[in-house]
Scaffold this active site. Structure first.
Site, PDB file in Angstrom:
ATOM      1  N   CYS A  30      29.956  91.145 -48.216  1.00  0.00           N
ATOM      2  CA  CYS A  30      29.623  91.822 -49.465  1.00  0.00           C
ATOM      3  C   CYS A  30      30.406  91.215 -50.645  1.00  0.00           C
ATOM      4  O   CYS A  30      30.107  90.110 -51.053  1.00  0.00           O
ATOM      5  CB  CYS A  30      29.858  93.330 -49.335  1.00  0.00           C
ATOM      6  SG  CYS A  30      29.083  94.286 -50.662  1.00  0.00           S
TER       7      CYS A  30
ATOM      8  N   HIS B 280      25.941  94.273 -45.055  1.00  0.00           N
ATOM      9  CA  HIS B 280      27.009  94.821 -44.215  1.00  0.00           C
ATOM     10  C   HIS B 280      26.649  94.709 -42.738  1.00  0.00           C
ATOM     11  O   HIS B 280      25.904  95.547 -42.211  1.00  0.00           O
ATOM     12  CB  HIS B 280      27.260  96.291 -44.571  1.00  0.00           C
ATOM     13  CG  HIS B 280      27.971  96.468 -45.871  1.00  0.00           C
ATOM     14  ND1 HIS B 280      29.334  96.636 -45.958  1.00  0.00           N
ATOM     15  CD2 HIS B 280      27.509  96.484 -47.147  1.00  0.00           C
ATOM     16  CE1 HIS B 280      29.683  96.750 -47.226  1.00  0.00           C
ATOM     17  NE2 HIS B 280      28.594  96.656 -47.972  1.00  0.00           N
TER      18      HIS B 280
ATOM     19  N   GLU C 287      28.419  95.400 -40.251  1.00  0.00           N
ATOM     20  CA  GLU C 287      29.001  96.523 -39.509  1.00  0.00           C
ATOM     21  C   GLU C 287      28.157  97.789 -39.614  1.00  0.00           C
ATOM     22  O   GLU C 287      28.397  98.775 -38.900  1.00  0.00           O
ATOM     23  CB  GLU C 287      30.418  96.807 -40.010  1.00  0.00           C
ATOM     24  CG  GLU C 287      30.512  97.612 -41.286  1.00  0.00           C
ATOM     25  CD  GLU C 287      30.203  96.840 -42.567  1.00  0.00           C
ATOM     26  OE1 GLU C 287      30.224  97.449 -43.653  1.00  0.00           O
ATOM     27  OE2 GLU C 287      29.944  95.618 -42.476  1.00  0.00           O
TER      28      GLU C 287
END
Length: 281
Positions: free
Chosen positions: A178, A260, A262
């Site tokens: 990011c 992202h 994750e």
């Protein structure tokens, strides 16, 4: 609101909240507190406005802009793009977690906790440091560096940019996520710009350049790369507007993604990015 162990940060980071409808009877099995109770506890103002569509139309036409919520006393606008917002959310200390053969330094620019969880489940030793920390002052030898997500204009995070320049010069493997994607671009000689709307939500489609693979991703950013640095290639592009979603070096293990991997919340299509990076260190 769930138990704190499931949070992505230690506190609420929005300055205010506006919703079109509020239901004060949570039904999720993990809920420990209502949204209203949580907002009051952290002193975050909130409004219920039935015609949020009117606000949406203004943002659609004019793009992201400054706003404020006024109750009794007028307040000044606060332009977060004119200050280093990362300095207000980064950790203040060095911490060490996990066990493993490989050691990764995580530069915390406002890191989501599932980035930490994602790395620790892959069996590495992780050293988390503040945004302005000199990673080369560590006594431990490290095998790679990750620059996390975070708020605001990447050009304000000058110390982190300089750190990344040194990491690149030493050919140490690096992954940006990011904001980290933008910081890598700036450190390598590229450029970034503020988007009209930004990308928000859990269903942003990203295509891996040179393939027909399209991944659904979680995103929340208002800046993007508009000039790919020398020696790098586009890694991912947004299928909706063709903006850059990641870069990768043609020779060395330097890479970054605008989305992202994750997740939390959102799809887990790109969790493999962590594995790809760790295999190259």
């Amino acid at each position: 609101m769930p138990d704190k162990k499931y949070w992505e940060s230690s506190r609420i980071h929005v300055s205010g909240l506006i919703v079109s409808q509020y239901v004060d009877t949570p039904s999720h099995f993990q809920s420990k507190m209502t949204l209203g109770e949580w907002l009051k506890k952290e002193k975050i103002p909130a409004l219920v406005i039935s015609d949020t569509r009117y606000l949406t139309q203004k943002l659609r036409d004019q793009g992201a802009q400054l706003a404020k919520i006024i109750f009794n006393k007028d307040i000044d606008f606060d332009d977060s793009n004119k200050k280093n917002s990362v300095a207000t959310v980064s950790t203040l200390r060095v911490s060490k977690e996990g066990k493993g053969i490989k050691t990764v330094v995580l530069i915390d620019c406002g890191v989501k906790k599932n980035i930490t969880r994602s790395l620790l489940t892959r069996g590495i030793k992780m050293i988390t440091v503040p945004w302005n920390f000199d990673v080369f002052s560590l006594k431990e030898k490290f095998d790679g560096v990750i620059v996390s997500n975070g708020p605001g204009d990447p050009k304000m995070v000058d110390v982190t940019i300089e750190t990344v320049k040194k990491v690149l010069a030493k050919k140490i493997p690096l992954l940006g996520i990011c904001l980290g994607n933008q910081i890598l671009a700036l450190a390598a000689g590229g450029d970034t710009y503020k988007m009209k709307f930004g990308h928000r939500g859990q269903n942003q489609p990203c295509v891996m350049v040179g393939t027909k693979h399209c991944y659904l991703t979680t995103q929340n950013h208002g800046f993007a790369i508009n000039e790919i640095p020398k020696g790098f290639s586009p890694w991912f592009i947004n299928a909706n507007d063709n903006t850059n979603e990641g870069i990768i070096h043609k020779k060395y293990p330097f890479m970054s993604v605008q989305f992202h991997p994750e997740a939390t919340p959102g799809p887990v299509d790109t969790g493999w990015v962590f594995d790809y990076f760790l295999k190259r260190i």
